[in-house]
Design a protein around this motif. Structure first.
Motif, short mmCIF file in Angstrom:
data_model
loop_
_atom_site.label_atom_id
_atom_site.label_comp_id
_atom_site.label_asym_id
_atom_site.label_seq_id
_atom_site.Cartn_x
_atom_site.Cartn_y
_atom_site.Cartn_z
N VAL A 72 3.20 1.76 8.10
CA VAL A 72 4.65 1.39 8.18
C VAL A 72 4.66 -0.24 8.48
CG1 VAL A 72 6.71 1.65 9.54
CG2 VAL A 72 4.98 3.46 9.65
N TRP A 73 5.61 -0.89 7.53
CA TRP A 73 5.93 -2.38 7.67
C TRP A 73 6.52 -2.34 8.84
CZ3 TRP A 73 5.25 -7.10 7.26
CH2 TRP A 73 6.22 -7.84 7.02
N ALA A 74 5.98 -3.05 9.72
CA ALA A 74 6.66 -3.02 10.98
C ALA A 74 7.44 -4.51 11.43
CB ALA A 74 5.28 -3.38 12.18
N SER A 75 8.47 -4.48 10.47
CA SER A 75 9.39 -5.71 10.33
C SER A 75 10.95 -5.02 9.98
CB SER A 75 9.09 -6.62 9.07
OG SER A 75 10.00 -7.60 9.31
N SER A 76 11.81 -5.44 10.82
CA SER A 76 13.15 -5.02 10.57
C SER A 76 13.71 -6.02 9.36
CB SER A 76 14.08 -5.09 11.72
OG SER A 76 13.41 -4.14 12.81
N HIS A 88 13.76 0.64 -0.41
CA HIS A 88 13.11 1.58 -0.90
C HIS A 88 11.97 1.36 -1.88
CE1 HIS A 88 15.01 5.55 0.63
NE2 HIS A 88 16.11 4.67 0.55
N GLU A 89 12.31 0.42 -2.75
CA GLU A 89 11.28 -0.17 -3.55
C GLU A 89 9.98 -0.92 -2.93
OE1 GLU A 89 13.59 -2.83 -6.10
OE2 GLU A 89 14.73 -1.24 -6.91
N GLN A 90 10.53 -1.46 -1.81
CA GLN A 90 9.28 -1.95 -1.03
C GLN A 90 8.41 -0.89 -0.58
OE1 GLN A 90 10.23 -3.72 2.93
NE2 GLN A 90 9.47 -5.55 2.29
N THR A 91 8.87 0.22 0.24
CA THR A 91 7.94 1.23 0.68
C THR A 91 7.48 1.91 -0.31
OG1 THR A 91 9.88 2.78 1.10
CG2 THR A 91 9.14 1.17 2.99
N ALA A 92 7.84 2.02 -1.58
CA ALA A 92 7.46 2.87 -2.72
C ALA A 92 6.20 2.13 -3.15
CB ALA A 92 8.20 3.21 -3.65
N ALA A 93 6.20 0.56 -3.26
CA ALA A 93 5.04 0.04 -3.66
C ALA A 93 4.07 0.00 -2.66
CB ALA A 93 5.51 -1.49 -4.03
N LEU A 94 4.35 0.05 -1.46
CA LEU A 94 3.31 0.06 -0.32
C LEU A 94 2.58 1.00 -0.26
CD1 LEU A 94 1.88 -1.41 2.12
CD2 LEU A 94 3.82 -0.62 3.37
N VAL A 100 -1.22 6.31 0.76
CA VAL A 100 -0.63 7.49 1.82
C VAL A 100 0.70 7.03 1.78
CG1 VAL A 100 -2.90 7.43 3.12
CG2 VAL A 100 -1.15 5.75 3.63
N PRO A 101 1.47 7.79 2.50
CA PRO A 101 2.95 7.58 2.95
C PRO A 101 3.05 6.45 3.59
CG PRO A 101 2.24 10.02 2.96
CD PRO A 101 1.19 9.22 3.22
N ALA A 102 4.38 5.96 3.12
CA ALA A 102 4.82 4.52 3.82
C ALA A 102 6.13 4.38 3.85
CB ALA A 102 4.11 3.10 2.69
N SER A 103 6.67 3.58 4.92
CA SER A 103 7.68 3.12 5.27
C SER A 103 8.08 1.87 5.71
CB SER A 103 8.35 4.41 6.16
OG SER A 103 9.85 4.50 6.18
N SER A 104 9.18 1.68 6.61
CA SER A 104 9.38 0.50 7.09
C SER A 104 10.08 0.84 8.58
CB SER A 104 10.06 -0.51 6.35
OG SER A 104 11.41 -0.06 6.24
N THR A 105 10.23 -0.40 9.45
CA THR A 105 10.89 0.01 10.57
C THR A 105 12.35 0.13 10.42
OG1 THR A 105 9.51 -1.53 11.85
CG2 THR A 105 11.67 -1.42 12.54
N SER A 106 13.02 -0.37 9.22
CA SER A 106 14.61 -0.17 8.97
C SER A 106 14.65 1.18 8.53
CB SER A 106 14.95 -0.97 7.95
OG SER A 106 14.75 -2.46 8.03
N PHE A 107 13.69 1.92 7.95
CA PHE A 107 13.91 3.28 7.90
C PHE A 107 13.80 4.07 8.97
CE2 PHE A 107 13.15 2.07 3.20
CZ PHE A 107 14.49 2.46 2.74
N GLY A 108 12.85 3.56 10.04
CA GLY A 108 12.47 4.17 11.00
C GLY A 108 13.74 4.31 11.91
N PHE A 109 14.56 3.27 11.91
CA PHE A 109 15.74 3.47 12.78
C PHE A 109 16.67 4.57 12.11
CE2 PHE A 109 14.86 -0.98 14.47
CZ PHE A 109 15.31 -0.72 15.74
N GLU A 217 7.95 6.33 13.34
CA GLU A 217 8.20 6.74 11.70
C GLU A 217 6.86 6.84 11.26
OE1 GLU A 217 10.35 6.29 8.04
OE2 GLU A 217 10.68 6.94 10.08
N GLY A 218 5.59 6.14 11.74
CA GLY A 218 4.32 6.60 11.37
C GLY A 218 3.77 7.90 11.79
N LEU A 219 4.29 8.41 12.64
CA LEU A 219 4.15 9.88 13.36
C LEU A 219 4.96 10.74 12.24
CD1 LEU A 219 4.30 9.47 17.00
CD2 LEU A 219 2.32 10.32 15.68
N ARG A 220 5.87 10.35 11.90
CA ARG A 220 6.87 11.48 10.96
C ARG A 220 6.25 11.39 9.75
NH1 ARG A 220 10.29 11.00 7.20
NH2 ARG A 220 9.95 8.74 6.64
#
Length: 271
Positions: A72-76, A88-94, A100-109, A217-220
């Motif tokens: 998870v990119w830990a930045s809002s 979405h493009e940012q997390t897909a590239a990550l 492995v699956p990736a996301s960010s704090t914003s999607f975590g909210f 979000e990382g757990l999810r």
């Protein structure tokens, strides 16, 4: 043991929230790698630049070596300021970079609000007004109604990291509205992990904070649930309904009840 990876912008702000959460959660290892930040300033272009692909890629190798199951990119601000599609493009590239699956704090909210099943929230932001409004716009893109947006007007992560519990209470109280069903505090530079339950008691509603929802979000993404009431209602164990009681004509009667992890619909960041 579940190992989760986090890319955290800059250094020496509130990254010590992560080892606190690791202690509170069962059989979870949290690996934090830092990314470079040119300037610690809460300005739209500067925050958006922290989430540039090249900057995120610098921390990927270390996370791969740690055997993380999600990242998870830990930045809002480094995610929502790119807009809904850009985030979405940012997390897909990550995800492609780390494998492995990736996301960010914003999607975590967004996913945390959906799990709580609340329709209307208030936002208590440390940021200047334009950045706070951009976060609320991001939430609205996900179909979340924002009842109020409060902007404290801080100018850097260092300022946010220096805030104590009393300042956090003032922040959420200023943002709260009776119609808001949850309070969102989107800055990962704030030390909030030790204060979530007190903030929830103060407001009488769930409080979601940056580092808290980042770990959730990382757990999810890893399809793993871990519970700790000290981390707020989003980490509170849900009680399952009792199992049906067998009728006597169908063999020995029994009943089973108790608690087990509640698994809601798992929503990937790309949905």
């Amino acid at each position: 043991m579940t190992t989760l990876g986090f890319l955290y912008p800059g250094h020496h702000v509130a990254e010590d929230d992560f080892p606190r959460m690791e202690i509170l959660l069962d059989a979870v290892r949290l690996v934090v790698n830092h990314t470079e930040v040119d300037e610690d300033v809460y300005e739209t272009d500067a925050l958006a630049e922290t989430g540039a692909p090249g900057r995120l890629a610098t921390g990927v190798v270390g996370l791969q070596r740690a055997g993380v199951e999600s990242v998870v990119w830990a930045s809002s601000g480094g995610s929502f300021l790119r807009g809904w599609e850009g985030a979405h493009e940012q997390t897909a590239a990550l995800a492609r970079a780390v494998g492995v699956p990736a996301s960010s704090t914003s999607f975590g909210f967004v996913h945390a609000v959906q799990e709580l099943e609340v329709a209307r929230v208030a936002v208590a932001a440390t940021y200047p007004r334009p950045i706070a409004e951009a976060f609320s716009a991001f939430l609205r893109s996900a179909g979340i109604e924002v009842a109020a947006t409060h902007a404290a007007g801080l100018t850097s992560a260092a300022q946010a990291a220096a805030w104590d519990l009393e300042q956090l209470k003032e922040l959420v109280t200023a943002a709260d509205r009776p119609e808001a069903e949850a309070m969102l505090v989107p800055d990962t530079a704030l030390h909030t992990v030790s204060h979530v339950t007190e903030l929830e008691e103060l407001l009488g509603k769930p409080v979601l904070t940056g580092n808290q929802v980042t770990v959730r979000e990382g757990l999810r993404l890893a399809d793993r649930r871990s519970w700790s009431p000290r981390l707020g209602r989003i980490f509170a164990e849900r009680e399952a309904p009792p199992a049906p009681v067998a009728r006597w004509g169908e063999g020995r009667a029994y009943a089973h009840s108790g608690k087990k992890p509640w698994h809601g619909r798992q929503i990937r960041s790309g949905e």
